[in-house]
Design a protein around this motif. Sequence first.
Motif, PDB file in Angstrom:
ATOM      1  N   PRO A 245      22.043  -0.636 -14.892  1.00 41.09           N
ATOM      2  CA  PRO A 245      22.438  -1.068 -13.528  1.00 41.09           C
ATOM      3  C   PRO A 245      22.808   0.442 -12.457  1.00 41.09           C
ATOM      4  O   PRO A 245      21.822   1.407 -12.437  1.00 41.09           O
ATOM      5  N   SER A 246      23.585   1.811 -13.585  1.00 40.74           N
ATOM      6  CA  SER A 246      23.903   2.672 -13.282  1.00 40.74           C
ATOM      7  C   SER A 246      22.550   3.993 -13.102  1.00 40.74           C
ATOM      8  O   SER A 246      22.051   4.524 -12.475  1.00 40.74           O
ATOM      9  N   TYR A 247      21.931   3.247 -14.807  1.00 40.20           N
ATOM     10  CA  TYR A 247      20.994   4.147 -14.760  1.00 40.20           C
ATOM     11  C   TYR A 247      19.525   3.978 -13.668  1.00 40.20           C
ATOM     12  O   TYR A 247      18.948   5.204 -13.461  1.00 40.20           O
ATOM     13  N   LEU A 248      19.380   3.055 -13.760  1.00 38.73           N
ATOM     14  CA  LEU A 248      18.692   2.185 -13.225  1.00 38.73           C
ATOM     15  C   LEU A 248      18.382   3.369 -11.241  1.00 38.73           C
ATOM     16  O   LEU A 248      17.763   3.764 -10.466  1.00 38.73           O
ATOM     17  N   LYS A 249      19.937   3.134 -10.646  1.00 38.13           N
ATOM     18  CA  LYS A 249      20.433   3.395  -9.642  1.00 38.13           C
ATOM     19  C   LYS A 249      20.231   5.276  -9.576  1.00 38.13           C
ATOM     20  O   LYS A 249      20.083   5.696  -8.858  1.00 38.13           O
ATOM     21  N   ASP A 250      20.680   6.109 -10.610  1.00 40.13           N
ATOM     22  CA  ASP A 250      20.566   7.223 -10.422  1.00 40.13           C
ATOM     23  C   ASP A 250      18.658   7.296 -10.721  1.00 40.13           C
ATOM     24  O   ASP A 250      18.628   8.771  -9.865  1.00 40.13           O
ATOM     25  N   ASN A 251      17.910   6.831 -10.627  1.00 39.90           N
ATOM     26  CA  ASN A 251      16.445   6.890 -10.412  1.00 39.90           C
ATOM     27  C   ASN A 251      16.140   6.490  -9.915  1.00 39.90           C
ATOM     28  O   ASN A 251      15.342   6.250  -9.845  1.00 39.90           O
ATOM     29  N   GLY A 252      16.499   5.985  -8.945  1.00 40.11           N
ATOM     30  CA  GLY A 252      16.397   5.823  -7.092  1.00 40.11           C
ATOM     31  C   GLY A 252      16.294   4.336  -7.152  1.00 40.11           C
ATOM     32  O   GLY A 252      15.305   3.801  -6.175  1.00 40.11           O
ATOM     33  N   LEU A 253      16.312   3.403  -8.271  1.00 40.88           N
ATOM     34  CA  LEU A 253      16.084   1.754  -7.883  1.00 40.88           C
ATOM     35  C   LEU A 253      16.531   1.013  -7.347  1.00 40.88           C
ATOM     36  O   LEU A 253      18.136   1.861  -7.715  1.00 40.88           O
ATOM     37  N   SER A 254      17.224   0.337  -6.271  1.00 39.28           N
ATOM     38  CA  SER A 254      17.833   0.024  -5.870  1.00 39.28           C
ATOM     39  C   SER A 254      19.214  -0.992  -6.675  1.00 39.28           C
ATOM     40  O   SER A 254      18.333  -1.358  -7.544  1.00 39.28           O
ATOM     41  N   PRO A 255      20.129  -1.133  -5.928  1.00 34.54           N
ATOM     42  CA  PRO A 255      21.059  -2.225  -6.711  1.00 34.54           C
ATOM     43  C   PRO A 255      19.892  -4.225  -7.276  1.00 34.54           C
ATOM     44  O   PRO A 255      20.516  -4.071  -8.511  1.00 34.54           O
ATOM     45  N   GLN A 256      19.157  -4.499  -5.998  1.00 36.63           N
ATOM     46  CA  GLN A 256      18.710  -5.147  -6.847  1.00 36.63           C
ATOM     47  C   GLN A 256      17.715  -5.397  -7.891  1.00 36.63           C
ATOM     48  O   GLN A 256      17.634  -6.745  -8.393  1.00 36.63           O
ATOM     49  N   VAL A 257      17.319  -4.431  -8.218  1.00 35.70           N
ATOM     50  CA  VAL A 257      16.619  -4.469  -9.628  1.00 35.70           C
ATOM     51  C   VAL A 257      17.502  -4.175 -10.652  1.00 35.70           C
ATOM     52  O   VAL A 257      16.757  -4.913 -11.635  1.00 35.70           O
ATOM     53  N   ALA A 258      18.590  -3.630 -10.273  1.00 37.70           N
ATOM     54  CA  ALA A 258      19.652  -3.975 -11.960  1.00 37.70           C
ATOM     55  C   ALA A 258      19.823  -5.307 -12.202  1.00 37.70           C
ATOM     56  O   ALA A 258      19.882  -5.964 -12.850  1.00 37.70           O
ATOM     57  N   SER A 259      20.311  -6.042 -10.397  1.00 38.38           N
ATOM     58  CA  SER A 259      20.519  -7.791 -10.943  1.00 38.38           C
ATOM     59  C   SER A 259      19.618  -7.766 -11.329  1.00 38.38           C
ATOM     60  O   SER A 259      19.925  -9.330 -12.505  1.00 38.38           O
ATOM     61  N   TYR A 260      17.890  -8.596 -10.776  1.00 38.42           N
ATOM     62  CA  TYR A 260      17.315  -9.198 -11.443  1.00 38.42           C
ATOM     63  C   TYR A 260      17.141  -8.902 -12.971  1.00 38.42           C
ATOM     64  O   TYR A 260      16.784 -10.104 -14.244  1.00 38.42           O
ATOM     65  N   ALA A 261      16.968  -7.468 -13.297  1.00 38.14           N
ATOM     66  CA  ALA A 261      16.441  -7.592 -15.216  1.00 38.14           C
ATOM     67  C   ALA A 261      17.945  -7.240 -15.339  1.00 38.14           C
ATOM     68  O   ALA A 261      17.188  -8.321 -16.470  1.00 38.14           O
ATOM     69  N   LEU A 262      18.967  -7.785 -15.217  1.00 40.16           N
ATOM     70  CA  LEU A 262      20.218  -8.303 -16.116  1.00 40.16           C
ATOM     71  C   LEU A 262      20.185  -9.544 -16.164  1.00 40.16           C
ATOM     72  O   LEU A 262      20.025 -10.621 -17.248  1.00 40.16           O
ATOM     73  N   ALA A 263      19.036  -9.970 -15.341  1.00 46.24           N
ATOM     74  CA  ALA A 263      19.134 -12.113 -14.332  1.00 46.24           C
ATOM     75  C   ALA A 263      18.165 -12.275 -15.723  1.00 46.24           C
ATOM     76  O   ALA A 263      17.821 -12.642 -16.682  1.00 46.24           O
TER      77      ALA A 263
END
Length: 413
Positions: A245-263
């Motif tokens: 989640p933090s890796y994705l946010k560091d690269n400019g992606l929204s927190p929702q992308v991380a939530s959907y990715a883990l799901a």
Amino acid sequence: MPSTPTLPMPPRLSALQVLACGAMIVTLSMGIRHGFGLWLQPITQAQGWTRETFSFALAIQNLSWGIFGIFAGMAADRFGAFRVLVAGAVAYALGLTGMALSTTSLGFALTTGVLIGAAQAGTTYAVVYGVIGRQIPAEKRSWAMGVAAAAGSFGQFLMVPVEGWLISHVGWQQALLFLAVGVLLITPLALGLREPGFAGGQAPAREQTIAQALREAFRYRSFQLLMAGYFVCGFQVVFIGVHMPSYLKDNGLSPQVASYALALIGLFNVIGTYAAGALGQRLAKRHILAFIYFARAAVIAVFLIVPLSPMSVYVFSAVMGMLWLSTVPPTNAVVAQIFGVAHMSMLGGFIFFSHQIGSFMGVWLGGVLYDQTGSYDIVWYLAIALGVFAGLINLPVRETPIARAPQRVEAAA
């Protein structure tokens, strides 16, 4: 020469009851645990901590889970799973409460780390798989373990979006307190795993003592190889689960992308773990394990090469989800196949301890190396190299039952 007496077989619970209750317990326990990465930034920002502080607590959690998993497995083999599950549920609720209310890094490490780790040891695979091993016939055991592992994956798919929603709508502290209440549902579900053979707190008769079983396992080459492979599994999945989640946010992606990715990881791992368990009834489990580890290395390498976008994240998550916990059914089924089921929770606990040492290293190195270099690249490369290593060492595992000479068993075994 007198023949060895046949030990009486206690009555079995129904397979439906074992799988339904076991699956729901794993869904709750693993589902909550899979979402902890969502709390990294809210907690560190609110408390003024570094990512290493949060990562160290999660690393301790994984190590604590592994250490206590050994003793939880011993207790479940000796006294039955019910008592261990109830104690684990209470500890989980207290740990989540402490995670919400801790104001110091030490308090956070003790509650989020030690206490929740001990709780997970008593509410997840080693304990539930011990019941499955004893209650499900051998010809269906690998399949049943796949069902339980798939339930844990469904828990991730179900719980991670719920946790993300709770954080955004009620705040990170209240979200943890809600989860603390919810995890207590494990207690009534544990009633469905009360095994008749443990009536009155007495363990069924066994052919080996604990010491005999441990000496046999740790001297056996295939057990050592399975432990080494499971180390790699822990390193990879916990690093990705906590830091992605933090890796994705560091690269400019929204927190929702991380939530959907883990799901998505959780959703597709329902398929992967079930398939691994079902295939374990037909194919050599060592080949299944080797394929999983080689495939993980390849998938991570491709993920790092292609341009990062929401679509690449979702594809990576779906494919990695197929491989996520799919190591669990074949690994535990091999242990049962080689050594039998009398001490399965304990031996599974030792195998899982190796997994959690890997988890500790993955989550902790992720935080340390990020703080030192400003990047997760080194840990990603380690995950690839370790995947190749794990694939190679699983190939020579022998799955046939161990040849065992008659042994004298003490009454206290």
